[in-house]
Motif scaffolding. Structure first.
Motif, PDB file in Angstrom:
ATOM      1  N   ASN A   1      52.281  72.875 -63.613  1.00 54.18           N
ATOM      2  CA  ASN A   1      52.161  71.735 -62.708  1.00 54.18           C
ATOM      3  C   ASN A   1      51.457  70.569 -63.395  1.00 54.18           C
ATOM      4  O   ASN A   1      51.850  69.404 -63.232  1.00 54.18           O
ATOM      5  CB  ASN A   1      51.386  72.159 -61.465  1.00 54.18           C
ATOM      6  N   ALA A   2      50.426  70.874 -64.169  1.00 57.04           N
ATOM      7  CA  ALA A   2      49.693  69.820 -64.882  1.00 57.04           C
ATOM      8  C   ALA A   2      50.574  69.159 -65.943  1.00 57.04           C
ATOM      9  O   ALA A   2      50.569  67.933 -66.097  1.00 57.04           O
ATOM     10  CB  ALA A   2      48.438  70.403 -65.526  1.00 57.04           C
ATOM     11  N   VAL A   3      51.339  69.966 -66.658  1.00 57.00           N
ATOM     12  CA  VAL A   3      52.228  69.423 -67.698  1.00 57.00           C
ATOM     13  C   VAL A   3      53.293  68.527 -67.075  1.00 57.00           C
ATOM     14  O   VAL A   3      53.562  67.424 -67.564  1.00 57.00           O
ATOM     15  CB  VAL A   3      52.884  70.568 -68.496  1.00 57.00           C
ATOM     16  N   LEU A   4      53.905  68.998 -65.984  1.00 54.69           N
ATOM     17  CA  LEU A   4      54.940  68.199 -65.323  1.00 54.69           C
ATOM     18  C   LEU A   4      54.354  66.930 -64.710  1.00 54.69           C
ATOM     19  O   LEU A   4      54.984  65.865 -64.747  1.00 54.69           O
ATOM     20  CB  LEU A   4      55.639  69.035 -64.247  1.00 54.69           C
TER      21      LEU A   4
ATOM     22  N   VAL B   1      47.968  57.685 -60.973  1.00 55.31           N
ATOM     23  CA  VAL B   1      46.910  58.507 -61.585  1.00 55.31           C
ATOM     24  C   VAL B   1      46.189  59.336 -60.526  1.00 55.31           C
ATOM     25  O   VAL B   1      45.958  60.548 -60.706  1.00 55.31           O
ATOM     26  CB  VAL B   1      45.917  57.612 -62.345  1.00 55.31           C
ATOM     27  N   LEU B   2      45.840  58.723 -59.404  1.00 56.95           N
ATOM     28  CA  LEU B   2      45.103  59.435 -58.358  1.00 56.95           C
ATOM     29  C   LEU B   2      45.933  60.562 -57.755  1.00 56.95           C
ATOM     30  O   LEU B   2      45.423  61.681 -57.542  1.00 56.95           O
ATOM     31  CB  LEU B   2      44.669  58.458 -57.263  1.00 56.95           C
ATOM     32  N   VAL B   3      47.207  60.303 -57.477  1.00 57.47           N
ATOM     33  CA  VAL B   3      48.063  61.339 -56.899  1.00 57.47           C
ATOM     34  C   VAL B   3      48.225  62.508 -57.864  1.00 57.47           C
ATOM     35  O   VAL B   3      48.159  63.675 -57.477  1.00 57.47           O
ATOM     36  CB  VAL B   3      49.438  60.749 -56.522  1.00 57.47           C
TER      37      VAL B   3
ATOM     38  N   ASP C   1      43.848  70.004 -56.848  1.00 55.01           N
ATOM     39  CA  ASP C   1      44.070  70.801 -55.640  1.00 55.01           C
ATOM     40  C   ASP C   1      44.654  72.167 -55.994  1.00 55.01           C
ATOM     41  O   ASP C   1      44.208  73.188 -55.462  1.00 55.01           O
ATOM     42  CB  ASP C   1      45.023  70.051 -54.705  1.00 55.01           C
ATOM     43  N   SER C   2      45.631  72.199 -56.902  1.00 58.79           N
ATOM     44  CA  SER C   2      46.212  73.483 -57.306  1.00 58.79           C
ATOM     45  C   SER C   2      45.198  74.343 -58.047  1.00 58.79           C
ATOM     46  O   SER C   2      45.151  75.565 -57.870  1.00 58.79           O
ATOM     47  CB  SER C   2      47.445  73.251 -58.188  1.00 58.79           C
TER      48      SER C   2
ATOM     49  N   THR D   1      43.718  78.008 -56.837  1.00 59.57           N
ATOM     50  CA  THR D   1      43.801  79.183 -57.718  1.00 59.57           C
ATOM     51  C   THR D   1      42.433  79.795 -57.935  1.00 59.57           C
ATOM     52  O   THR D   1      42.283  81.024 -57.963  1.00 59.57           O
ATOM     53  CB  THR D   1      44.408  78.765 -59.077  1.00 59.57           C
ATOM     54  N   TRP D   2      41.420  78.974 -58.088  1.00 57.30           N
ATOM     55  CA  TRP D   2      40.050  79.465 -58.274  1.00 57.30           C
ATOM     56  C   TRP D   2      39.590  80.265 -57.060  1.00 57.30           C
ATOM     57  O   TRP D   2      38.969  81.313 -57.194  1.00 57.30           O
ATOM     58  CB  TRP D   2      39.109  78.293 -58.520  1.00 57.30           C
ATOM     59  N   ARG D   3      39.942  79.802 -55.881  1.00 58.26           N
ATOM     60  CA  ARG D   3      39.559  80.511 -54.662  1.00 58.26           C
ATOM     61  C   ARG D   3      40.316  81.846 -54.551  1.00 58.26           C
ATOM     62  O   ARG D   3      39.824  82.766 -53.885  1.00 58.26           O
ATOM     63  CB  ARG D   3      39.855  79.653 -53.438  1.00 58.26           C
TER      64      ARG D   3
END
Length: 316
Positions: A247-250, A297-299, A306-307, A311-313
Protein backbone atom coordinates in the motif's frame (compact mmCIF):
# COMPACT_ATOMS: atom_id res chain seq x y z
CA UNK A 1 -16.29 -29.34 19.85
CA UNK A 2 -13.98 -28.00 17.13
CA UNK A 3 -14.29 -24.91 14.96
CA UNK A 4 -16.28 -27.08 12.52
CA UNK A 5 -19.17 -27.11 14.97
CA UNK A 6 -18.67 -23.42 15.72
CA UNK A 7 -18.88 -22.64 11.99
CA UNK A 8 -22.03 -24.75 11.67
CA UNK A 9 -23.63 -22.94 14.60
CA UNK A 10 -22.67 -19.52 13.18
CA UNK A 11 -24.10 -20.42 9.77
CA UNK A 12 -27.35 -21.56 11.37
CA UNK A 13 -27.83 -18.75 13.86
CA UNK A 14 -27.39 -15.93 11.33
CA UNK A 15 -30.83 -16.77 9.88
CA UNK A 16 -32.82 -17.17 13.11
CA UNK A 17 -34.48 -14.42 15.19
CA UNK A 18 -31.97 -12.56 17.36
CA UNK A 19 -34.07 -13.04 20.48
CA UNK A 20 -33.83 -16.84 20.15
CA UNK A 21 -30.19 -17.18 19.11
CA UNK A 22 -28.78 -17.87 22.57
CA UNK A 23 -31.45 -20.47 23.31
CA UNK A 24 -31.05 -22.18 19.94
CA UNK A 25 -27.24 -22.10 20.18
CA UNK A 26 -27.31 -23.86 23.55
CA UNK A 27 -29.86 -26.43 22.41
CA UNK A 28 -28.17 -27.17 19.08
CA UNK A 29 -24.66 -27.41 20.56
CA UNK A 30 -25.89 -29.82 23.22
CA UNK A 31 -27.62 -31.96 20.57
CA UNK A 32 -24.47 -32.09 18.46
CA UNK A 33 -22.32 -33.02 21.46
CA UNK A 34 -24.74 -35.81 22.46
CA UNK A 35 -24.83 -37.20 18.91
CA UNK A 36 -21.04 -37.10 18.62
CA UNK A 37 -20.61 -38.69 22.05
CA UNK A 38 -22.94 -41.55 21.14
CA UNK A 39 -20.77 -42.29 18.11
CA UNK A 40 -17.44 -41.98 19.88
CA UNK A 41 -18.71 -44.29 22.62
CA UNK A 42 -18.87 -46.97 19.95
CA UNK A 43 -15.22 -46.46 19.07
CA UNK A 44 -15.57 -43.98 16.20
CA UNK A 45 -12.99 -41.23 15.77
CA UNK A 46 -14.23 -37.91 17.20
CA UNK A 47 -13.40 -35.87 14.12
CA UNK A 48 -15.16 -38.21 11.69
CA UNK A 49 -18.10 -38.55 14.11
CA UNK A 50 -18.48 -34.78 14.20
CA UNK A 51 -18.47 -34.53 10.40
CA UNK A 52 -21.08 -37.28 10.12
CA UNK A 53 -23.32 -35.59 12.70
CA UNK A 54 -23.16 -32.21 10.96
CA UNK A 55 -23.75 -33.83 7.57
CA UNK A 56 -26.78 -35.63 9.00
CA UNK A 57 -28.17 -32.35 10.35
CA UNK A 58 -27.89 -30.96 6.81
CA UNK A 59 -27.79 -27.49 5.29
CA UNK A 60 -27.73 -24.94 8.14
CA UNK A 61 -30.06 -22.63 6.18
CA UNK A 62 -32.71 -25.37 6.11
CA UNK A 63 -32.20 -26.08 9.79
CA UNK A 64 -32.51 -22.36 10.57
CA UNK A 65 -35.77 -22.24 8.61
CA UNK A 66 -37.16 -25.03 10.79
CA UNK A 67 -36.10 -23.27 13.99
CA UNK A 68 -37.65 -20.00 12.78
CA UNK A 69 -40.76 -21.78 11.50
CA UNK A 70 -40.09 -20.17 8.12
CA UNK A 71 -41.46 -21.91 5.04
CA UNK A 72 -39.18 -22.06 2.01
CA UNK A 73 -41.89 -21.99 -0.61
CA UNK A 74 -41.51 -18.90 -2.79
CA UNK A 75 -40.28 -21.23 -5.50
CA UNK A 76 -40.70 -24.45 -3.56
CA UNK A 77 -38.64 -26.25 -0.95
CA UNK A 78 -36.67 -28.28 -3.51
CA UNK A 79 -35.10 -25.34 -5.35
CA UNK A 80 -35.73 -22.37 -3.08
CA UNK A 81 -32.21 -22.08 -1.66
CA UNK A 82 -30.59 -22.48 -5.08
CA UNK A 83 -32.91 -19.76 -6.46
CA UNK A 84 -32.24 -17.45 -3.51
CA UNK A 85 -28.46 -17.80 -3.68
CA UNK A 86 -28.33 -17.27 -7.45
CA UNK A 87 -30.63 -14.25 -7.21
CA UNK A 88 -28.49 -12.62 -4.52
CA UNK A 89 -25.31 -13.26 -6.51
CA UNK A 90 -26.64 -11.78 -9.77
CA UNK A 91 -28.34 -8.77 -8.15
CA UNK A 92 -25.24 -7.94 -6.09
CA UNK A 93 -23.26 -6.54 -9.02
CA UNK A 94 -24.88 -6.85 -12.48
CA UNK A 95 -27.48 -4.02 -12.17
CA UNK A 96 -24.92 -1.63 -10.68
CA UNK A 97 -22.38 -2.49 -13.38
CA UNK A 98 -24.97 -1.99 -16.13
CA UNK A 99 -26.03 1.35 -14.65
CA UNK A 100 -22.47 2.67 -14.44
CA UNK A 101 -21.65 1.58 -18.00
CA UNK A 102 -24.81 3.16 -19.44
CA UNK A 103 -24.14 6.41 -17.56
CA UNK A 104 -20.52 6.57 -18.76
CA UNK A 105 -21.49 5.82 -22.36
CA UNK A 106 -24.15 8.53 -22.37
CA UNK A 107 -21.71 11.02 -20.88
CA UNK A 108 -18.94 10.12 -23.32
CA UNK A 109 -21.43 10.50 -26.17
CA UNK A 110 -22.02 14.12 -25.19
CA UNK A 111 -25.13 13.65 -23.10
CA UNK A 112 -26.12 15.84 -20.18
CA UNK A 113 -24.80 14.74 -16.77
CA UNK A 114 -28.27 14.64 -15.22
CA UNK A 115 -29.61 12.60 -18.12
CA UNK A 116 -26.64 10.23 -17.85
CA UNK A 117 -27.25 9.66 -14.14
CA UNK A 118 -30.97 9.16 -14.74
CA UNK A 119 -30.24 6.78 -17.62
CA UNK A 120 -27.83 4.78 -15.46
CA UNK A 121 -30.34 4.45 -12.62
CA UNK A 122 -33.09 3.48 -15.05
CA UNK A 123 -30.87 0.89 -16.72
CA UNK A 124 -29.85 -0.60 -13.36
CA UNK A 125 -33.49 -0.88 -12.29
CA UNK A 126 -34.55 -2.48 -15.57
CA UNK A 127 -31.71 -5.00 -15.43
CA UNK A 128 -32.61 -5.90 -11.82
CA UNK A 129 -36.26 -6.45 -12.79
CA UNK A 130 -35.29 -8.59 -15.77
CA UNK A 131 -32.94 -10.72 -13.66
CA UNK A 132 -35.54 -11.24 -10.93
CA UNK A 133 -38.27 -12.10 -13.46
CA UNK A 134 -36.38 -14.52 -15.70
CA UNK A 135 -34.49 -16.34 -12.94
CA UNK A 136 -37.78 -16.84 -11.07
CA UNK A 137 -39.55 -18.03 -14.23
CA UNK A 138 -36.80 -20.55 -14.99
CA UNK A 139 -36.84 -22.01 -11.48
CA UNK A 140 -40.65 -22.08 -11.40
CA UNK A 141 -40.74 -24.04 -14.68
CA UNK A 142 -38.09 -26.45 -13.42
CA UNK A 143 -40.07 -27.01 -10.22
CA UNK A 144 -43.45 -27.46 -11.95
CA UNK A 145 -42.05 -29.83 -14.58
CA UNK A 146 -40.07 -31.70 -11.92
CA UNK A 147 -36.93 -31.30 -14.00
CA UNK A 148 -33.98 -32.57 -11.97
CA UNK A 149 -31.20 -30.04 -11.44
CA UNK A 150 -28.77 -32.54 -9.93
CA UNK A 151 -27.68 -29.99 -7.36
CA UNK A 152 -24.64 -31.09 -5.34
CA UNK A 153 -25.37 -32.51 -1.90
CA UNK A 154 -24.57 -30.19 0.95
CA UNK A 155 -21.47 -31.05 3.00
CA UNK A 156 -19.65 -29.47 5.90
CA UNK A 157 -16.93 -28.35 3.49
CA UNK A 158 -19.40 -25.68 2.28
CA UNK A 159 -19.57 -24.02 5.69
CA UNK A 160 -18.37 -20.40 5.49
CA UNK A 161 -15.16 -19.50 7.24
CA UNK A 162 -15.44 -17.89 10.65
CA UNK A 163 -15.49 -14.14 9.99
CA UNK A 164 -16.02 -12.88 13.53
CA UNK A 165 -12.53 -11.34 13.50
CA UNK A 166 -12.77 -9.97 9.93
CA UNK A 167 -11.97 -6.26 9.92
CA UNK A 168 -12.35 -5.56 6.20
CA UNK A 169 -15.89 -5.99 4.95
CA UNK A 170 -17.19 -6.57 1.44
CA UNK A 171 -19.03 -3.23 1.45
CA UNK A 172 -15.79 -1.38 2.27
CA UNK A 173 -13.94 -3.09 -0.57
CA UNK A 174 -16.83 -2.55 -3.01
CA UNK A 175 -16.86 1.18 -2.26
CA UNK A 176 -13.07 1.46 -2.70
CA UNK A 177 -13.02 -0.52 -5.95
CA UNK A 178 -15.93 1.49 -7.35
CA UNK A 179 -14.17 4.78 -6.52
CA UNK A 180 -10.91 3.59 -8.14
CA UNK A 181 -12.77 2.33 -11.23
CA UNK A 182 -14.48 5.71 -11.65
CA UNK A 183 -11.10 7.49 -11.50
CA UNK A 184 -9.63 5.09 -14.06
CA UNK A 185 -12.64 5.63 -16.34
CA UNK A 186 -12.51 9.42 -16.02
CA UNK A 187 -8.86 9.78 -17.04
CA UNK A 188 -9.53 8.89 -20.70
CA UNK A 189 -13.15 10.12 -20.62
CA UNK A 190 -12.18 13.69 -19.71
CA UNK A 191 -10.74 14.08 -23.21
CA UNK A 192 -14.24 13.52 -24.58
CA UNK A 193 -16.40 14.89 -21.76
CA UNK A 194 -14.69 17.00 -19.08
CA UNK A 195 -17.71 19.29 -18.50
CA UNK A 196 -15.43 22.27 -19.28
CA UNK A 197 -16.35 23.70 -22.71
CA UNK A 198 -14.25 26.06 -24.80
CA UNK A 199 -15.65 29.31 -26.19
CA UNK A 200 -16.73 27.51 -29.36
CA UNK A 201 -18.45 24.72 -27.39
CA UNK A 202 -15.74 22.07 -27.77
CA UNK A 203 -14.62 19.83 -24.91
CA UNK A 204 -11.62 21.01 -22.91
CA UNK A 205 -9.58 18.29 -21.10
CA UNK A 206 -8.51 19.18 -17.58
CA UNK A 207 -5.26 17.21 -17.64
CA UNK A 208 -2.53 17.90 -20.18
CA UNK A 209 -3.01 15.55 -23.19
CA UNK A 210 0.79 15.33 -23.49
CA UNK A 211 0.79 13.18 -20.33
CA UNK A 212 -0.58 10.25 -22.38
CA UNK A 213 2.96 9.70 -23.63
CA UNK A 214 3.79 8.10 -20.26
CA UNK A 215 2.39 9.51 -17.03
CA UNK A 216 -1.35 8.93 -17.46
CA UNK A 217 -0.89 5.25 -18.50
CA UNK A 218 1.49 4.89 -15.54
CA UNK A 219 -1.07 6.33 -13.11
CA UNK A 220 -3.79 4.08 -14.53
CA UNK A 221 -1.51 1.06 -14.03
CA UNK A 222 -0.97 2.11 -10.39
CA UNK A 223 -4.73 2.43 -9.85
CA UNK A 224 -5.33 -1.02 -11.39
CA UNK A 225 -2.67 -2.43 -9.06
CA UNK A 226 -4.44 -0.71 -6.16
CA UNK A 227 -7.66 -2.53 -7.10
CA UNK A 228 -5.66 -5.76 -6.89
CA UNK A 229 -4.50 -4.71 -3.42
CA UNK A 230 -8.13 -4.15 -2.36
CA UNK A 231 -9.00 -7.70 -3.48
CA UNK A 232 -6.00 -9.06 -1.57
CA UNK A 233 -7.11 -7.13 1.54
CA UNK A 234 -10.55 -8.67 1.36
CA UNK A 235 -9.21 -12.19 0.91
CA UNK A 236 -6.92 -11.70 3.93
CA UNK A 237 -9.68 -10.07 5.99
CA UNK A 238 -7.37 -7.66 7.78
CA UNK A 239 -4.30 -5.50 7.27
CA UNK A 240 -0.92 -7.26 7.42
CA UNK A 241 2.59 -5.82 7.22
CA UNK A 242 3.17 -7.09 3.64
CA UNK A 243 -0.11 -5.41 2.59
CA UNK A 244 0.95 -2.21 4.37
CA UNK A 245 4.25 -2.25 2.45
CA UNK A 246 2.50 -2.74 -0.89
CA UNK A 247 0.00 0.00 0.00
CA UNK A 248 2.85 2.39 0.82
CA UNK A 249 4.64 1.63 -2.45
CA UNK A 250 1.48 2.13 -4.51
CA UNK A 251 0.61 5.31 -2.61
CA UNK A 252 4.08 6.71 -3.26
CA UNK A 253 3.94 5.60 -6.91
CA UNK A 254 0.74 7.62 -7.40
CA UNK A 255 1.46 10.63 -5.18
CA UNK A 256 5.05 11.33 -6.30
CA UNK A 257 4.23 11.86 -10.01
CA UNK A 258 1.14 13.94 -9.17
CA UNK A 259 3.14 16.17 -6.81
CA UNK A 260 6.04 16.54 -9.27
CA UNK A 261 3.80 17.23 -12.27
CA UNK A 262 1.73 19.76 -10.34
CA UNK A 263 4.77 21.53 -8.91
CA UNK A 264 6.30 21.87 -12.41
CA UNK A 265 3.03 23.04 -14.03
CA UNK A 266 2.80 19.90 -16.17
CA UNK A 267 -0.34 18.30 -14.73
CA UNK A 268 -3.07 20.68 -15.89
CA UNK A 269 -3.87 21.32 -19.53
CA UNK A 270 -2.43 24.77 -20.48
CA UNK A 271 -5.60 25.50 -22.47
CA UNK A 272 -7.65 24.69 -19.37
CA UNK A 273 -5.58 27.14 -17.29
CA UNK A 274 -5.93 29.82 -19.97
CA UNK A 275 -9.70 29.25 -20.09
CA UNK A 276 -10.12 30.70 -16.58
CA UNK A 277 -8.76 34.19 -16.09
CA UNK A 278 -8.79 33.76 -12.32
CA UNK A 279 -6.02 31.16 -12.53
CA UNK A 280 -3.74 33.61 -14.31
CA UNK A 281 -4.16 36.37 -11.76
CA UNK A 282 -1.44 36.82 -9.14
CA UNK A 283 -0.51 33.67 -7.26
CA UNK A 284 -3.84 31.93 -7.78
CA UNK A 285 -2.36 29.11 -9.85
CA UNK A 286 0.33 28.59 -7.22
CA UNK A 287 -2.36 28.44 -4.53
CA UNK A 288 -4.23 25.76 -6.49
CA UNK A 289 -1.00 23.82 -7.00
CA UNK A 290 -0.18 24.05 -3.29
CA UNK A 291 -3.66 22.83 -2.34
CA UNK A 292 -3.44 19.87 -4.75
CA UNK A 293 0.05 18.94 -3.55
CA UNK A 294 -0.85 19.28 0.13
CA UNK A 295 -4.06 17.28 -0.34
CA UNK A 296 -2.23 14.51 -2.21
CA UNK A 297 0.50 14.26 0.42
CA UNK A 298 -1.92 14.32 3.36
CA UNK A 299 -4.26 11.70 1.87
CA UNK A 300 -1.33 9.40 1.04
CA UNK A 301 0.26 9.77 4.49
CA UNK A 302 -3.09 9.23 6.23
CA UNK A 303 -3.77 6.09 4.19
CA UNK A 304 -0.35 4.58 4.94
CA UNK A 305 -0.40 5.54 8.65
CA UNK A 306 -3.97 4.28 9.07
CA UNK A 307 -3.07 0.88 7.58
CA UNK A 308 0.07 0.67 9.73
CA UNK A 309 -1.83 1.51 12.92
CA UNK A 310 -4.49 -1.10 12.17
CA UNK A 311 -1.80 -3.71 11.54
CA UNK A 312 -0.01 -2.80 14.77
CA UNK A 313 -3.24 -3.24 16.72
CA UNK A 314 -3.72 -6.69 15.12
CA UNK A 315 -0.27 -7.93 16.13
CA UNK A 316 -1.75 -9.94 19.02
Amino acid sequence: MTTLTDRYLAATLRSVPVARRAEIATELRASIEDMVESRTAGGQDAASAEREVLTELGDPDKLAARYADRRLQLIGPAYYLAWSRLMKLLLSFIPALAGVLVGLLQTADGGDVGDAIGGGISAAFQVAVQIAFWVTVVFAVLERTKTPLHLPEWSVDQLPEDTTDRQITLSDIAASVTFLALIIAYLPMQHFRSFVPTDDGENLPILDPALWSFWLPFLIAVLVATIGLEVAKYRTGRWTWPLVAVNAVLGLAFAAPVVWLMSTDRLLNPDFVARFEWLGEGDNLNLVATAVIAGTVLVTLWDVLDSAVKTWRNRT
